[in-house]
Enzyme design. Structure first.
Site, mmCIF file in Angstrom:
data_model
loop_
_atom_site.group_PDB
_atom_site.id
_atom_site.type_symbol
_atom_site.label_atom_id
_atom_site.label_comp_id
_atom_site.label_asym_id
_atom_site.label_seq_id
_atom_site.Cartn_x
_atom_site.Cartn_y
_atom_site.Cartn_z
ATOM 1 N N LYS A 74 0.719 -1.238 0.079
ATOM 2 C CA LYS A 74 0.147 0.042 0.167
ATOM 3 C C LYS A 74 0.840 1.166 -0.051
ATOM 4 O O LYS A 74 1.934 1.377 0.711
ATOM 5 C CB LYS A 74 -0.968 -0.014 1.296
ATOM 6 C CG LYS A 74 -1.870 -1.125 1.341
ATOM 7 C CD LYS A 74 -2.879 -0.925 0.169
ATOM 8 C CE LYS A 74 -4.232 -1.925 0.425
ATOM 9 N NZ LYS A 74 -5.334 -1.567 -0.733
ATOM 10 N N LYS B 261 -13.856 -6.788 -7.928
ATOM 11 C CA LYS B 261 -14.379 -7.019 -6.531
ATOM 12 C C LYS B 261 -15.751 -7.361 -6.488
ATOM 13 O O LYS B 261 -16.375 -6.614 -6.901
ATOM 14 C CB LYS B 261 -13.789 -6.062 -5.577
ATOM 15 C CG LYS B 261 -12.281 -5.858 -5.432
ATOM 16 C CD LYS B 261 -12.066 -4.793 -4.443
ATOM 17 C CE LYS B 261 -10.510 -4.481 -4.547
ATOM 18 N NZ LYS B 261 -10.054 -3.245 -3.632
ATOM 19 N N ASP C 51 -0.678 -0.743 -4.656
ATOM 20 C CA ASP C 51 -1.741 -0.065 -4.455
ATOM 21 C C ASP C 51 -1.654 1.255 -3.981
ATOM 22 O O ASP C 51 -1.555 1.425 -2.789
ATOM 23 C CB ASP C 51 -2.811 -1.069 -3.850
ATOM 24 C CG ASP C 51 -4.067 -0.740 -3.907
ATOM 25 O OD1 ASP C 51 -4.451 0.566 -4.798
ATOM 26 O OD2 ASP C 51 -4.960 -1.413 -3.398
ATOM 27 N N GLU D 79 -1.754 -0.398 -9.009
ATOM 28 C CA GLU D 79 -3.199 -0.552 -8.985
ATOM 29 C C GLU D 79 -3.877 0.942 -8.561
ATOM 30 O O GLU D 79 -3.285 1.448 -7.543
ATOM 31 C CB GLU D 79 -3.644 -1.577 -7.905
ATOM 32 C CG GLU D 79 -5.080 -1.840 -7.780
ATOM 33 C CD GLU D 79 -5.283 -2.881 -6.698
ATOM 34 O OE1 GLU D 79 -6.511 -2.870 -6.137
ATOM 35 O OE2 GLU D 79 -4.554 -3.534 -6.468
ATOM 36 N N ASP E 155 -8.921 -0.339 -10.577
ATOM 37 C CA ASP E 155 -9.618 -0.724 -9.540
ATOM 38 C C ASP E 155 -11.068 -0.127 -9.092
ATOM 39 O O ASP E 155 -11.949 -0.376 -9.748
ATOM 40 C CB ASP E 155 -8.829 -0.923 -8.327
ATOM 41 C CG ASP E 155 -9.554 -1.596 -7.100
ATOM 42 O OD1 ASP E 155 -10.650 -2.045 -7.282
ATOM 43 O OD2 ASP E 155 -8.909 -1.402 -5.892
#
Length: 364
Positions: A162, A268, A191, A219, A244
């Protein structure tokens, strides 16, 4: 085979370590658990965590939509007429994708049990086993390097790191510290959770490329609605860019794919509203020759089992981000997927293979 009853329960399980991103910090995994009971005795399970900063769903809104809207629409309906069922779920309320996802996965669980097949086989059965990454939360460079090494020691070969919470220079230091700690063989994907502007993203990614940090993909580097910026980053870097939060629906995916705004798509269930829409996204991406990853929110093994069965069923789903249950201090369910280090065994039980829910983590 008709739906006899729909029930909801609120679950809460503490995480053993806080989960930190550019958007939020999570210390307790909360979700609304859905139980569908059919008139032949089949029981299907689903869940929906509240992820306000991404989907807009809350515990209260999820529970209201399921009990106040979906229950009157679906009780008495035949599970076997599944397209009609999914149409009612998708058109019964605008938005609320997590509530839709919980109903969707519970319905699919029932259908696959009726077909006497594991859900992944019912959906396509492409992979038998899959491997998950493990997420390194945003912390100091030193702490992230230590965490990364621990996950590698635990057997994980892919780390999802992250970034995007503060200065780009600090993010680069984080990645440098992790790469120096774990070596060159571990795959690292980043991400940013919408944390950069397009110009900042290009600057950061080019710097990482120049430093030879060997990043697999980045991402969602920019805001979800900034498709122009996403396309700019994709066209001006050599590291693959994954959409995403820019992709909730098949229509969103169509726009991203038509514009060439990203190299990859992260699906997702909580964004898509469940497996029914997720299948459309994966199949659309396949027509463009684009691979997908299937990820998750902070979910229990119910939601992750459904996501893993979907992911394993599709040939162009090549990356998996299913570490959320490993972050929890306890397991909510008996059954579901089985973790062997970084390898996920889908099992051979029909449907999702979930036997029961542990009542000690049900709130109220």
């Amino acid at each position: 085979m008709k739906i006899q009853n729909i029930e909801t329960f609120q679950a809460a399980i503490p995480l053993h370590t806080p989960f930190k991103t550019a958007l939020r910090t999570v210390t307790v995994a909360e979700s609304i658990v859905v139980k569908i009971t059919c008139d032949d005795g089949i029981i299907g399970w689903g869940e929906a965590p509240p992820t306000h900063v991404i989907t807009g769903d809350s515990l209260a809104s999820i529970d209201y939509v399921i009990n106040g809207i979906f229950k009157p629409l679906l009780v008495g309906e035949s599970i076997l007429c599944r397209e009609r069922m999914f149409e009612k779920v998708n058109t019964g309320v605008v938005g609320n994708p997590s509530a839709k996802a919980a109903m969707d996965m519970a319905i699919y669980d029932c259908i696959a049990q009726h077909a006497k097949m594991p859900l992944t086989q019912f959906l396509g059965g492409y992979h038998g086993k899959i491997e998950t990454d493990y997420t390194v939360s945003v912390n100091s460079p030193e702490q992230m390097a230590q965490d990364a090494q621990q996950y590698v020691n635990d057997g994980f070969t892919v780390l999802k790191v992250k970034v995007g919470k503060d200065l780009i220079e600090t993010d680069i230091k984080r990645i440098q510290a992790i790469r120096e700690q774990v070596g060159t063989e571990t795959l690292i994907r980043l991400d940013a959770n919408q944390g950069w502007s397009a110009l900042e993203a290009v600057k950061a990614i080019r710097k990482m490329e120049d430093l030879g940090l060997n990043i697999e993909l980045i991402e969602q580097p920019v805001k979800a609605n900034d498709l122009k910026g996403l396309k700019y980053v994709t066209e001006n870097t050599t590291t693959p860019i994954m959409a995403d939060e820019s992709v909730f629906s098949a229509n969103d995916a169509k726009i991203v794919l038509e514009q060439g705004a990203a190299d990859l798509i992260n699906i997702k269930l909580m964004k898509a509203g469940g497996i029914h829409e997720a299948l459309k996204i994966a199949q659309l991406a396949k027509t463009y020759g684009v691979d997908c990853m299937v990820g998750s929110m902070i979910e229990t093994k119910i939601g992750i089992t459904a996501a893993a069965h979907f992911a394993a069923s599709q040939p162009n789903v090549t990356r998996y981000d299913f570490d959320a249950p490993l972050m929890l201090s306890a397991d909510l369910v008996d059954g579901g997927i089985i973790y062997n280090g970084n390898v996920i065994d889908l099992g051979d039980k029909v449907g999702l293979g979930i036997k029961s829910v542990d009542s000690q983590y049900i709130v109220g």
